[in-house]
Design an enzyme around this catalytic site. Structure first.
Site, mmCIF file in Angstrom:
data_model
loop_
_atom_site.group_PDB
_atom_site.id
_atom_site.type_symbol
_atom_site.label_atom_id
_atom_site.label_comp_id
_atom_site.label_asym_id
_atom_site.label_seq_id
_atom_site.Cartn_x
_atom_site.Cartn_y
_atom_site.Cartn_z
ATOM 1 N N ASP A 585 32.706 46.288 -44.523
ATOM 2 C CA ASP A 585 32.805 47.495 -45.064
ATOM 3 C C ASP A 585 32.236 48.436 -44.037
ATOM 4 O O ASP A 585 33.175 48.990 -43.401
ATOM 5 C CB ASP A 585 31.905 47.782 -46.279
ATOM 6 C CG ASP A 585 32.587 46.729 -47.580
ATOM 7 O OD1 ASP A 585 33.232 45.543 -46.953
ATOM 8 O OD2 ASP A 585 32.653 46.973 -48.815
ATOM 9 N N GLU A 809 22.111 39.822 -53.746
ATOM 10 C CA GLU A 809 23.283 39.796 -52.869
ATOM 11 C C GLU A 809 23.005 40.202 -51.466
ATOM 12 O O GLU A 809 23.497 39.763 -50.450
ATOM 13 C CB GLU A 809 24.038 41.207 -53.433
ATOM 14 C CG GLU A 809 25.097 41.490 -52.584
ATOM 15 C CD GLU A 809 26.097 42.765 -53.095
ATOM 16 O OE1 GLU A 809 25.390 43.461 -54.082
ATOM 17 O OE2 GLU A 809 26.964 42.816 -52.934
#
Ligand SMILES: *[C@@H]1O[C@H](CO)[C@@H](O)[C@H](O)[C@H]1NC(C)=O
Length: 839
Positions: A585, A809
């Site tokens: 990203d 995460e």
């Protein structure tokens, strides 16, 4: 997939869902069915045809039309799995499962028109007004920690859920038999939290069954409104029967008093079940066990009455929704039993109901087997890991297996009709309806398939159950389009779609994603299990087409260079336009996106892909492919080529190349807010000066010779605490970078700009382990770094798990704190392989 986008998206999804519901005017409408994108498909094709005609069928338009068709046409290679591979006849043991990872507890069949079951619960009278109805896993609902203590991916599981003053345990066991997937039983136990001080709360459990088509459900109700049983029939399941047994105290057989309510209607659409139940609860009911004072509770209607939810009267064939509410005082246990008719015929008529002590025994023996098999495969005890760490490993594996879902539906695809910057506009079109059997990154946040995550998931799964991995890989390869492309995020079916705002549904056929599925394929090749090789033989044409598409479509400006297509446009509000297809990203790339870019990580992924495909071709005797791939492997493997394209002498490491300046900053500019300001020196073609995960790729994917002079500098970057080394694992971006911990825009917090991620740490550990075992000038350094990094990563994930009860995460490189969404049993489960030292 693109995780920053994911995170933003999920937040928006919360809002979008509410809007959607209101806009659709309540539960009478079937989400995405009636006026859903099926219309758009025809519309898109029609629009293209009309345009083609209007423009006089110019060659350019014909080409665009052709490309648009190919984008949504399936690949012609034979399927890696036979079309009936999920049927109860071929795979009875996998027909039923907890394949609805986004609900706290539920099961369904692997079928395009499944029979579904689920659980909701609510604590009565805890808060004034409507009780909090628990059903789907949500990030912000205050439930947790929760997750599977055991789950073998096949036949049993046990999950614990903390919910305020309550502690729930949900268990299931499957029992094979007959021709329709066999029997299964649930046990749900609700107890007060050890710390709870108040009187034992009143709790309602809601057990439901939903059908999605023409199936028959025939409920039989007793005098108190309790469902004695539900019998039914479907073409796939044959005859079956559900029985909800009377509640008992935990571990006891004497029945406990419960109040019953029941509701029966046509299926409003799966995303609307929670709302429907909430809207039907009313306060007319009293729970009054003999000899106690009555207590009010919110309940569904008291008697069984069919309600047609579709005013148009076209409810037939939409299926049914049948739900039983049981209200009683904790602590208690309830059992819900499914029996398949064909498992109880002939010699099996006397087969006892899988309930009570029989169920307890079955659970215990499954748990014993699980523990034994776990130690045999992962050897954590033998390696000296503590009982707590062993339990963490079991939880990591169980959460990953319990996250496997079965999805069915159509993706929305935006075809690539003519390169970037093309003026030609086409609408997204519907991909053919397809099944996907896959793990998910997070049950609460991302309960659907993500391409590059899945490669990491299967590294864990295949150690435990290679058959499951073949099933999953086979399904993903079934998504291949005629060009050899697979969409990186799979949003299939109403339930998945309801969680994603419409503007994020579309997958772009020009964009790639790291080919991590080749990692488990590589492991299969190494292992040489005949069943794996037979599978790879069938899968080869698809794997080859997938790799060839990547290699060709993402080719860079000069030979043997590669460039991720689909960077964000250079908007004035973005510090560094993101590169979502790379999976990383907001990891900083060239400041000014251009076609001259060369991406180091992509080049390394392609080199890995070429190597795996070529070895596969040789092993399988695919001589033509082997001959074609051999030279590519050699060129990509040549140190001079990597040096020439990516070695930055001024930085002393490998790097991306592009139109770049480091002089960019976000500055407040009222009224726009934060705006990017480019200073001096101006951008020019050069190597990109960001040290981070991308820098390490030639090391991560073990592309360097042990004696390579490039190994030393990479190990130095990795081990330097000013750069990538933190006490909690390797950080994604160097602390010395000007992008470290920087937001990418006013609304976009840092994501791959410093945090510790388990997938890349796993690759790094694998590489250090590898170089630590091969003779070379850096062997000792690699071995030492391996030991220290492993201790850091395992230690931190374990501490955070102890403190919060969750796998996360990502982890903070400053204090180790779990960040992002949770539970995250996707690639964070790789901590198990790190403990097992299995790379
Ligand atoms: C780099 O980007 C700047 C700003 O967009 C542009 O003016 C310049 O021409 C680009 N240089 C190259 C070599 O592409």
């Amino acid at each position: 997939m693109a995780r920053g986008e994911r995170r933003r998206r999920a937040v928006q999804a919360e809002g979008a869902r509410t809007v959607e519901r209101t806009a659709r005017g309540g539960p009478g409408r079937r989400d995405g069915r009636v006026d859903g994108p099926r219309g758009t498909a025809g519309g898109a094709a029609m629009a293209v045809v009309v345009l083609v005609l209007a423009l006089g069928v110019s060659g350019r338009w014909m080409l665009a039309w052709h490309r648009a068709r190919r984008a949504i046409t399936l690949h012609s290679a034979p399927p890696a799995l036979s079309p009936d591979s999920s049927s109860p006849a071929v795979a009875p043991d996998l027909f039923w499962g907890t394949y609805r990872p986004h609900v706290y507890f539920g099961m369904k069949t692997r079928s395009p028109k499944p029979l579904l079951t689920g659980l909701m619960w609510a604590q009565q009278g805890a808060t004034p007004g409507t009780p909090k109805l628990r059903h789907t896993c949500e990030q912000g609902d205050g439930v947790g920690p929760y997750g599977w203590e055991f789950h073998d991916g096949l036949s049993f599981g046990r999950q614990h859920i903390q919910d305020g003053a309550l502690r729930l345990t949900t268990e299931f066991v499957k029992r094979p038999g007959g021709q329709h997937g066999g029997d299964w039983s649930w046990r749900v136990t609700v107890e007060p939290q050890a710390s709870a001080t108040s009187a034992f709360p009143l709790v309602s459990l809601f057990f439901y069954v939903v059908t999605d088509g023409q199936e028959v459900l025939l409920p039989e109700v007793g005098a108190k409104g309790q469902l004695k049983f539900i019998s039914g029939h479907t073409s796939e399941l044959g005859d079956f029967r559900f029985t909800l047994l009377p509640p008992t105290s935990p571990g006891d057989i004497a029945p406990k008093y419960g109040s019953y309510n029941v509701f029966w209607s046509s299926n409003p659409g799966l995303p609307l079940l929670t709302e429907l139940v909430k809207s039907r609860l009313n306060s007319w009911f009293q729970h009054r066990p003999p000899g106690t004072s009555p207590e009010r509770y919110l309940g569904l209607p008291g008697s069984l009455k069919w309600e047609e939810k579709d005013p148009s009267g076209q409810g037939q064939g939409q299926g049914q929704f049948l739900i039983q509410q049981v209200t009683l005082k904790v602590p208690f246990s309830m059992e819900f039993v499914f029996e398949s008719g064909s498992a109880h015929t002939g010699g099996n008529q006397a087969l006892g109901q899988l309930a009570g002590s029989l169920l307890t025994q079955a659970l215990e023996s499954h748990i014993d087997n699980f523990r034994e098999r776990f130690e045999k495969i992962f050897r954590l005890k033998e390696k000296g890991l503590s009982p707590g760490e062993q339990a963490l490993g079991q939880v990591a594996l169980s959460g990953l297996l319990g996250g496997i879902g079965y999805f069915y539906g159509q993706s929305l695809v935006l075809p690539d009709v003519g390169g970037e910057g093309s003026e030609q506009k086409v609408d997204p079109a519907l991909f053919p309806p397809l099944p996907l059997f896959s793990g998910v990154p997070s049950r609460s946040f991302f309960p659907r398939g993500f391409l590059w995550d899945e490669g990491f998931h299967q590294l864990v799964v295949q150690r435990w159950d290679p058959h499951l991995t073949r099933e999953v890989l086979g399904h993903w390869l079934g998504l291949l389009n005629a060009d050899g492309w697979i969409g990186r995020e799979q949003i299939l079916g109403d339930e998945a779609r309801a969680r994603v705002p419409p503007e994020f549904l579309v997958q772009r056929a020009a964009h790639a994603n790291p080919p991590t599925l080749l990692l488990p394929v590589d492991h299969m090749l190494e292992g040489g299990d005949p069943a794996d090789l037979a599978f790879l033989h069938r899968a080869f044409p698809r794997l080859h087409a997938w790799f060839s598409w990547l290699h060709k479509s993402q080719a860079g400006p000069v030979p043997l260079s590669y460039r991720w297509r689909g960077r964000d446009p250079a908007l004035p509000t973005l510090l560094n336009p993101k590169t979502l297809p790379s999976g990383l990203d907001d990891y900083p790339r060239a400041s000014h996106p251009s076609a001259t870019e060369r991406h180091l990580d992509l080049r390394c992924w392609v080199a890995l892909g070429a190597r795996v495909l070529s070895q596969l071709a040789e092993r399988l005797g695919e001589s033509e492919a082997a001959a074609e791939l051999g030279p590519l492997v050699a060129s990509l493997g040549a140190q001079e080529s990597l040096d020439e394209l990516h070695w930055a002498p001024e930085l002393g490491v490998f790097a991306d190349f592009g139109n770049h300046t480091r002089a960019v900053q976000l500055k407040p500019r009222p009224p726009q807010g934060l705006v990017r300001v480019v200073g001096w020196p101006l951008p020019r073609l050069q190597y990109v000066d960001a040290l981070g995960y991308v820098t390490l790729f030639p090391l991560l994917l073990r592309l360097l010779e042990p004696k390579s002079s490039r190994l030393g500098p990479l190990l130095d970057v990795l081990s330097d605490s000013r750069h990538l080394w933190s006490p909690f694992g390797l950080r994604s971006l160097a602390a010395s970078s000007s992008f470290y911990s920087q937001r990418n825009s006013e609304h976009d917090p840092p994501y791959w700009r410093g945090a510790v991620w388990l997938n890349v740490n796993y690759l790094a550990l694998g590489a250090l382990h590898h170089y630590g075992h091969l003779e070379g000038p850096h062997q000792a350094q690699a071995a030492k770094l391996y030991r220290e990094l492993r201790a850091n990563v395992v230690g931190n994930v374990w501490r955070q798990y102890q403190a919060t009860g969750f796998l996360w995460e990502q982890y903070s490189d400053r204090d180790g704190r779990g960040m992002g969404c949770r539970p995250f049993h996707g690639w964070t489960s790789l901590v198990l392989l790190v403990m097992a030292e299995d790379y």
